[in-house]
Design a protein around this motif. Structure first.
Motif, PDB file in Angstrom:
ATOM      1  N   THR A 119       0.816  -1.213   0.000  1.00 51.03           N
ATOM      2  CA  THR A 119       0.000   0.000   0.000  1.00 51.03           C
ATOM      3  C   THR A 119       0.848   1.261   0.000  1.00 51.03           C
ATOM      4  O   THR A 119       0.691   2.138  -0.855  1.00 51.03           O
ATOM      5  CB  THR A 119      -0.953   0.011   1.211  1.00 51.03           C
ATOM      6  OG1 THR A 119      -1.747  -1.172   1.202  1.00 51.03           O
ATOM      7  CG2 THR A 119      -1.872   1.228   1.151  1.00 51.03           C
ATOM      8  N   TYR A 120       1.741   1.386   0.983  1.00 54.28           N
ATOM      9  CA  TYR A 120       2.527   2.610   1.131  1.00 54.28           C
ATOM     10  C   TYR A 120       3.988   2.369   0.780  1.00 54.28           C
ATOM     11  O   TYR A 120       4.497   1.255   0.902  1.00 54.28           O
ATOM     12  CB  TYR A 120       2.437   3.126   2.571  1.00 54.28           C
ATOM     13  CG  TYR A 120       1.039   3.440   3.014  1.00 54.28           C
ATOM     14  CD1 TYR A 120       0.387   4.588   2.573  1.00 54.28           C
ATOM     15  CD2 TYR A 120       0.349   2.576   3.862  1.00 54.28           C
ATOM     16  CE1 TYR A 120      -0.911   4.864   2.970  1.00 54.28           C
ATOM     17  CE2 TYR A 120      -0.949   2.849   4.267  1.00 54.28           C
ATOM     18  CZ  TYR A 120      -1.582   3.989   3.810  1.00 54.28           C
ATOM     19  OH  TYR A 120      -2.863   4.263   4.197  1.00 54.28           O
ATOM     20  N   THR A 121       4.657   3.435   0.365  1.00 52.95           N
ATOM     21  CA  THR A 121       6.086   3.347   0.120  1.00 52.95           C
ATOM     22  C   THR A 121       6.809   3.029   1.422  1.00 52.95           C
ATOM     23  O   THR A 121       6.552   3.637   2.460  1.00 52.95           O
ATOM     24  CB  THR A 121       6.608   4.668  -0.482  1.00 52.95           C
ATOM     25  OG1 THR A 121       6.083   4.789  -1.816  1.00 52.95           O
ATOM     26  CG2 THR A 121       8.117   4.703  -0.522  1.00 52.95           C
ATOM     27  N   MET A 122       7.691   2.051   1.355  1.00 53.68           N
ATOM     28  CA  MET A 122       8.479   1.619   2.503  1.00 53.68           C
ATOM     29  C   MET A 122       9.953   1.853   2.168  1.00 53.68           C
ATOM     30  O   MET A 122      10.426   1.386   1.131  1.00 53.68           O
ATOM     31  CB  MET A 122       8.239   0.136   2.794  1.00 53.68           C
ATOM     32  CG  MET A 122       6.771  -0.269   2.873  1.00 53.68           C
ATOM     33  SD  MET A 122       5.894   0.439   4.286  1.00 53.68           S
ATOM     34  CE  MET A 122       6.630  -0.504   5.624  1.00 53.68           C
ATOM     35  N   LEU A 123      10.641   2.573   3.025  1.00 52.81           N
ATOM     36  CA  LEU A 123      12.048   2.882   2.771  1.00 52.81           C
ATOM     37  C   LEU A 123      12.955   2.194   3.774  1.00 52.81           C
ATOM     38  O   LEU A 123      12.579   1.997   4.944  1.00 52.81           O
ATOM     39  CB  LEU A 123      12.274   4.400   2.849  1.00 52.81           C
ATOM     40  CG  LEU A 123      11.605   5.262   1.784  1.00 52.81           C
ATOM     41  CD1 LEU A 123      11.916   6.731   2.041  1.00 52.81           C
ATOM     42  CD2 LEU A 123      12.038   4.854   0.383  1.00 52.81           C
ATOM     43  N   ASP A 124      14.139   1.838   3.307  1.00 57.45           N
ATOM     44  CA  ASP A 124      15.196   1.386   4.207  1.00 57.45           C
ATOM     45  C   ASP A 124      15.272   2.373   5.376  1.00 57.45           C
ATOM     46  O   ASP A 124      15.147   3.595   5.188  1.00 57.45           O
ATOM     47  CB  ASP A 124      16.517   1.360   3.434  1.00 57.45           C
ATOM     48  CG  ASP A 124      17.700   1.011   4.303  1.00 57.45           C
ATOM     49  OD1 ASP A 124      18.140   1.886   5.083  1.00 57.45           O
ATOM     50  OD2 ASP A 124      18.211  -0.104   4.187  1.00 57.45           O
ATOM     51  N   PRO A 125      15.442   1.900   6.615  1.00 57.82           N
ATOM     52  CA  PRO A 125      15.433   2.805   7.776  1.00 57.82           C
ATOM     53  C   PRO A 125      16.387   3.988   7.665  1.00 57.82           C
ATOM     54  O   PRO A 125      16.068   5.097   8.126  1.00 57.82           O
ATOM     55  CB  PRO A 125      15.821   1.880   8.936  1.00 57.82           C
ATOM     56  CG  PRO A 125      15.338   0.529   8.510  1.00 57.82           C
ATOM     57  CD  PRO A 125      15.548   0.477   7.023  1.00 57.82           C
ATOM     58  N   SER A 204      13.595  -1.393  -0.240  1.00 57.59           N
ATOM     59  CA  SER A 204      12.691  -0.249  -0.309  1.00 57.59           C
ATOM     60  C   SER A 204      11.667  -0.497  -1.416  1.00 57.59           C
ATOM     61  O   SER A 204      11.966  -1.132  -2.431  1.00 57.59           O
ATOM     62  CB  SER A 204      13.469   1.036  -0.585  1.00 57.59           C
ATOM     63  OG  SER A 204      14.345   1.342   0.490  1.00 57.59           O
ATOM     64  N   ILE A 205      10.442   0.011  -1.222  1.00 56.15           N
ATOM     65  CA  ILE A 205       9.337  -0.290  -2.129  1.00 56.15           C
ATOM     66  C   ILE A 205       8.564   0.985  -2.445  1.00 56.15           C
ATOM     67  O   ILE A 205       8.190   1.719  -1.533  1.00 56.15           O
ATOM     68  CB  ILE A 205       8.366  -1.316  -1.501  1.00 56.15           C
ATOM     69  CG1 ILE A 205       9.093  -2.603  -1.113  1.00 56.15           C
ATOM     70  CG2 ILE A 205       7.208  -1.611  -2.444  1.00 56.15           C
ATOM     71  CD1 ILE A 205       8.240  -3.542  -0.263  1.00 56.15           C
ATOM     72  N   LEU A 206       8.335   1.226  -3.731  1.00 57.09           N
ATOM     73  CA  LEU A 206       7.401   2.278  -4.132  1.00 57.09           C
ATOM     74  C   LEU A 206       6.007   1.680  -4.100  1.00 57.09           C
ATOM     75  O   LEU A 206       5.667   0.814  -4.910  1.00 57.09           O
ATOM     76  CB  LEU A 206       7.724   2.798  -5.536  1.00 57.09           C
ATOM     77  CG  LEU A 206       6.816   3.928  -6.033  1.00 57.09           C
ATOM     78  CD1 LEU A 206       7.024   5.199  -5.217  1.00 57.09           C
ATOM     79  CD2 LEU A 206       7.043   4.214  -7.514  1.00 57.09           C
ATOM     80  N   GLY A 207       5.186   2.114  -3.138  1.00 59.48           N
ATOM     81  CA  GLY A 207       3.876   1.525  -2.927  1.00 59.48           C
ATOM     82  C   GLY A 207       2.784   2.144  -3.779  1.00 59.48           C
ATOM     83  O   GLY A 207       2.972   3.155  -4.457  1.00 59.48           O
ATOM     84  N   VAL A 208       1.597   1.539  -3.705  1.00 58.80           N
ATOM     85  CA  VAL A 208       0.467   1.940  -4.537  1.00 58.80           C
ATOM     86  C   VAL A 208      -0.010   3.354  -4.200  1.00 58.80           C
ATOM     87  O   VAL A 208      -0.385   4.115  -5.103  1.00 58.80           O
ATOM     88  CB  VAL A 208      -0.690   0.928  -4.372  1.00 58.80           C
ATOM     89  CG1 VAL A 208      -1.967   1.450  -5.024  1.00 58.80           C
ATOM     90  CG2 VAL A 208      -0.312  -0.408  -4.978  1.00 58.80           C
ATOM     91  N   TYR A 209      -0.003   3.736  -2.928  1.00 63.94           N
ATOM     92  CA  TYR A 209      -0.501   5.059  -2.542  1.00 63.94           C
ATOM     93  C   TYR A 209       0.261   6.156  -3.283  1.00 63.94           C
ATOM     94  O   TYR A 209      -0.323   7.157  -3.700  1.00 63.94           O
ATOM     95  CB  TYR A 209      -0.353   5.236  -1.028  1.00 63.94           C
ATOM     96  CG  TYR A 209      -1.100   6.422  -0.466  1.00 63.94           C
ATOM     97  CD1 TYR A 209      -2.444   6.322  -0.117  1.00 63.94           C
ATOM     98  CD2 TYR A 209      -0.457   7.646  -0.261  1.00 63.94           C
ATOM     99  CE1 TYR A 209      -3.128   7.411   0.416  1.00 63.94           C
ATOM    100  CE2 TYR A 209      -1.130   8.730   0.270  1.00 63.94           C
ATOM    101  CZ  TYR A 209      -2.466   8.613   0.606  1.00 63.94           C
ATOM    102  OH  TYR A 209      -3.142   9.702   1.122  1.00 63.94           O
TER     103      TYR A 209
END
Length: 245
Positions: A119-125, A204-209
């Motif tokens: 759903t949301y972009t998740m980044l390396d901490p 890290s992921i570019l999410g749908v939102y």
């Protein structure tokens, strides 16, 4: 065409409809591979009124895959859609995130991917902390605003007012992808807007939102993906035009 069967499916959030899952990666069992189509695109609307229609997924000649605003797809053994990210900027200022943060490996244990199942972009901490610190500094220096949350004890960065907030731009190889303000913040009750980019793990992921009202087009023959701002319509019957900005 192979389909799986779910026995305990449920809708997302408050939806009463059963949820389905379409695999879109390079795995042999994915929908893309089974259709033997090397081009596909989607344009997710930010309009949540499903009574009007739904966002569309297009394959083959119907896919909208412009050759502008593109970044290469990295061919890895993980079969995900890995891309190269060189940095992230906030308000036009590069954060100089260490190169190793976004470096990928063959097996998908680190790097940066584009995904439709997150759903949301998740980044390396390390990257997420740099983004949060830069946003906080901008909001304080430019607008005198402090977060409503204690970011030392929570991962949520929230403000009562995010008007004129900083632009967050992901600097892909050959493509500067600026996340729109509506895709940067999410409204929470009461009268609070929180950063819709969260800490994740080494991948890290570019999410749908953050892909809403963006035409995302893949060409797997030439191994590139295009991301362009678009007017993504909800389509009740057949196809309609996509106005790419």
């Amino acid at each position: 065409m192979l389909f799986g069967c779910g026995h305990q499916s449920r809708g997302f959030w408050d939806s009463p409809m059963p949820a389905g899952l379409a695999g879109m990666d390079r795995e042999s069992i994915s929908l893309v591979s089974q259709l033997r189509e090397s081009r596909f695109s989607y344009c997710f609307s930010s309009n949540k009124n499903t009574s009007i229609g739904h966002s569309m997924l297009r394959f083959g000649m119907l896919a909208v895959v412009p050759r502008e605003n593109t970044t290469p797809l990295l061919v890895k053994k993980s079969l995900q859609y890995d891309v190269e990210v060189e940095d992230i900027s906030v308000a036009g200022v590069p954060l100089n995130i260490p190169k190793w943060v976004f470096d990928s490996d063959e097996y998908g244990s680190r790097g940066f991917i584009i995904d439709t199942g997150t759903t949301y972009t998740m980044l390396d901490p390390t990257a997420h902390s740099a983004v949060v610190d830069a946003v906080k500094k901008f909001m304080k220096d430019k607008h005198g605003r402090d977060p409503t949350s204690d970011t030392s004890s929570t991962t949520m960065l929230c403000y009562e007012d995010v008007s004129d907030g900083p632009a967050i731009t992901i600097l892909f190889k050959g493509l500067a992808f600026e996340i729109s303000q509506k895709n940067t913040w999410e409204y929470y009750f009461p009268d609070e807007y929180c950063l819709a980019i969260h800490p994740g793990d080494a991948v890290s992921i570019l999410g749908v939102y953050q892909q809403r009202d963006v035409n995302v087009g893949y060409d797997l023959d030439y191994n590139f993906v295009s991301l362009r701002d678009a007017d993504c319509p909800l389509e009740p019957d057949g196809f309609s035009n996509i106005n790419i900005g």
